[in-house]
Scaffold this motif. Sequence first.
Motif, short mmCIF file in Angstrom:
data_model
loop_
_atom_site.label_atom_id
_atom_site.label_comp_id
_atom_site.label_asym_id
_atom_site.label_seq_id
_atom_site.Cartn_x
_atom_site.Cartn_y
_atom_site.Cartn_z
N GLN A 270 0.82 -1.22 0.00
CA GLN A 270 0.00 0.00 0.00
C GLN A 270 0.86 1.27 0.00
O GLN A 270 0.32 2.37 0.08
N ASP A 271 2.18 1.09 -0.08
CA ASP A 271 3.08 2.24 -0.20
C ASP A 271 3.23 2.64 -1.66
O ASP A 271 3.05 1.81 -2.56
N ALA A 272 3.59 3.90 -1.88
CA ALA A 272 3.93 4.36 -3.23
C ALA A 272 5.02 5.42 -3.08
O ALA A 272 5.11 6.08 -2.04
N PHE A 273 5.85 5.55 -4.11
CA PHE A 273 6.83 6.64 -4.08
C PHE A 273 7.08 7.15 -5.49
O PHE A 273 6.77 6.48 -6.46
N TYR A 274 7.61 8.37 -5.56
CA TYR A 274 7.93 8.95 -6.86
C TYR A 274 9.20 9.78 -6.73
O TYR A 274 9.35 10.55 -5.78
N ILE A 275 10.10 9.57 -7.68
CA ILE A 275 11.34 10.35 -7.75
C ILE A 275 11.36 11.09 -9.08
O ILE A 275 11.30 10.45 -10.15
N ASP A 276 11.40 12.41 -9.03
CA ASP A 276 11.56 13.19 -10.25
C ASP A 276 13.01 13.01 -10.72
O ASP A 276 13.94 13.27 -9.95
N GLN A 277 13.19 12.54 -11.93
CA GLN A 277 14.53 12.18 -12.39
C GLN A 277 15.45 13.39 -12.57
O GLN A 277 16.66 13.24 -12.70
N GLU A 278 14.88 14.58 -12.54
CA GLU A 278 15.71 15.79 -12.55
C GLU A 278 16.06 16.24 -11.13
O GLU A 278 16.73 17.26 -10.93
#
Length: 244
Positions: free
Chosen positions: A19-27
Amino acid sequence: MKLNFTGCTDPGLIRSNNQDAFYIDQEGRFFIVADGMGGHAGGEEASRIATQEITAYLLANWESSQPAQQLLEQALWSANKAILQDQENHPERGDMGTTAVVVVFRSQEQPLCAHIGDSRLYRFRESQLEQITEDHTWIARAIKIGDITADEARVHPYRHVLSRCLGREDLHHVDLQPLDIKVGDRLLLCTDGLTEELVNQKISSCLQDTPDLDKIAISLVEAAKEQGGHDNITVILVAVEENS
């Protein structure tokens, strides 16, 4: 300064879904960690919607004249609204919600953090680990006013009860704070699947072991699983380095 970063998520050893989520902006402009809750796959949906909406809002308005603080705050309100809308469309997910911790690096402005719930931001500087965010939980408040000790809190039956999360009509406030960042710092964004299992000393020793961020991320997740891995585990690491 330049940023080096990585992230990973693991369901842990007990839960069948993540139920976890993550996001990394590649810049390297922003980083998001979310920990969803709610039955009928609600938690997965809530954390997914939050990460997606925050990302979409930041990307769409990144070049606008809005100050970073306003931009970040609006991104979280947008996520809250989207989750509420989804609850309306899918009553079976009516109880879903999610934590969120977001760090933003916008040029010419001081780095910022926003958070809701008990997903955390830590700063590791000169071998010292410092928790930057304050959990929005009943327990955190009880510790603050001296009702219980930190050791008692680790095993308290109400330790997971959030006082604030995304996906609530009565959400009226988002915590935002400027970040003091310098070269050599490492930031850790994580869900409570990590911090429930590992004491600060263990987190520090993992962060100190190697300059390789991918190895650190894996070692943190593995260490949490060795302690039982009772929940989903998500980490993002951001290293602040000299411009080469």
